[in-house]
Design an enzyme around this catalytic site. Sequence first.
Site, PDB file in Angstrom:
ATOM      1  N   LYS A 224      41.686  49.138  45.391  1.00 55.12           N
ATOM      2  CA  LYS A 224      41.412  48.970  46.608  1.00 55.12           C
ATOM      3  C   LYS A 224      41.821  50.120  47.577  1.00 55.12           C
ATOM      4  O   LYS A 224      42.908  50.647  47.492  1.00 55.12           O
ATOM      5  CB  LYS A 224      41.423  47.481  47.123  1.00 55.12           C
ATOM      6  CG  LYS A 224      40.539  46.569  46.448  1.00 55.12           C
ATOM      7  CD  LYS A 224      40.353  45.378  46.797  1.00 55.12           C
ATOM      8  CE  LYS A 224      39.398  44.479  46.372  1.00 55.12           C
ATOM      9  NZ  LYS A 224      39.355  43.077  46.855  1.00 55.12           N
ATOM     10  N   ARG A 264      42.613  40.315  38.893  1.00 49.40           N
ATOM     11  CA  ARG A 264      41.242  40.580  38.729  1.00 49.40           C
ATOM     12  C   ARG A 264      41.070  42.276  38.886  1.00 49.40           C
ATOM     13  O   ARG A 264      41.389  42.655  39.875  1.00 49.40           O
ATOM     14  CB  ARG A 264      40.006  39.983  39.823  1.00 49.40           C
ATOM     15  CG  ARG A 264      38.916  40.500  39.450  1.00 49.40           C
ATOM     16  CD  ARG A 264      37.658  39.721  40.562  1.00 49.40           C
ATOM     17  NE  ARG A 264      36.463  40.360  40.301  1.00 49.40           N
ATOM     18  CZ  ARG A 264      36.036  41.482  40.900  1.00 49.40           C
ATOM     19  NH1 ARG A 264      36.757  42.372  41.712  1.00 49.40           N
ATOM     20  NH2 ARG A 264      34.854  41.806  40.626  1.00 49.40           N
TER      21      ARG A 264
END
Length: 286
Positions: A224, A264
Amino acid sequence: MSRHPSGLPEPLVQLDRPIVMGVLNVTPDSFSDGGRHFELTSAIAHGIKMQHEGADVIDVGGESTRPGATRIDVHEELHRVLPVVTALVTAGVYVSIDTMRSEVARQCVMAGACIVNDVSGGLADQDMYAMVAQLDVPYVIMHWRGHGAVMNSLASYSDVSAEVISEINERLVAATAAGVNRDAIIIDPGLGFAKESADNWQVLKHLAGFVDLGYPVLIGASRKRFLGSLLAGSTGVPRDFAGRDAATDAVSAIAAATGVWGVRVHNVQSTVDAVLVGQAWARGRQ
């Protein structure tokens, strides 16, 4: 490690380490790997590859939720994900469906998906809670304030960890009031969703507070933007997506040591090692 949610397939319940969830984006526009596995054969092959690398669950998503993303309709989302879910389940892969739509959740669970991962926490579809209650499968409630087109404008907090916990608690009350089994709920603090870089680090600093809520906790930090910004160095240019995997592994190890239920990720193989290190660290401290 957080307890397992009820309704999880028995082989996954037997695991005594955090779940590793592999990301499979069947999209042309996801932030890290958009388009790479958009074609059906490629998507199926990549899901099976991640399972062979150690993923416990493959999280299939057909709609990009990156900042700035525009929505697709339900028919297009089903066209993208349903054949992939069906093929992976047939191949013996445990699948979660990453969707904000109750109808997509229904059809994919009927096809064999064993988890519904809703990044909107039920806010995007008023029928989602009733559908999940009917389906009776584990359900991920993520912290969310709005769709990709507006999420950046909603990243305003006085105390980000406290406010995220409060807003997740609101979703928990609403979900259980609608019949969702409390023991089947997984929570996700929503790293990167309506959060600036500093907000994400504050959430991670207080990760134990999320674990202490008593629900299984899922963390999705993989590749991210806040990791790219951290690794920018003197140039000020965020590190590219492929160069963020080591930082992702570090977050996964620390999250595992803190007691999360699962992580995840895009890069499965190194994550399996990372969660084992984090778990061993926690056991050594105990």
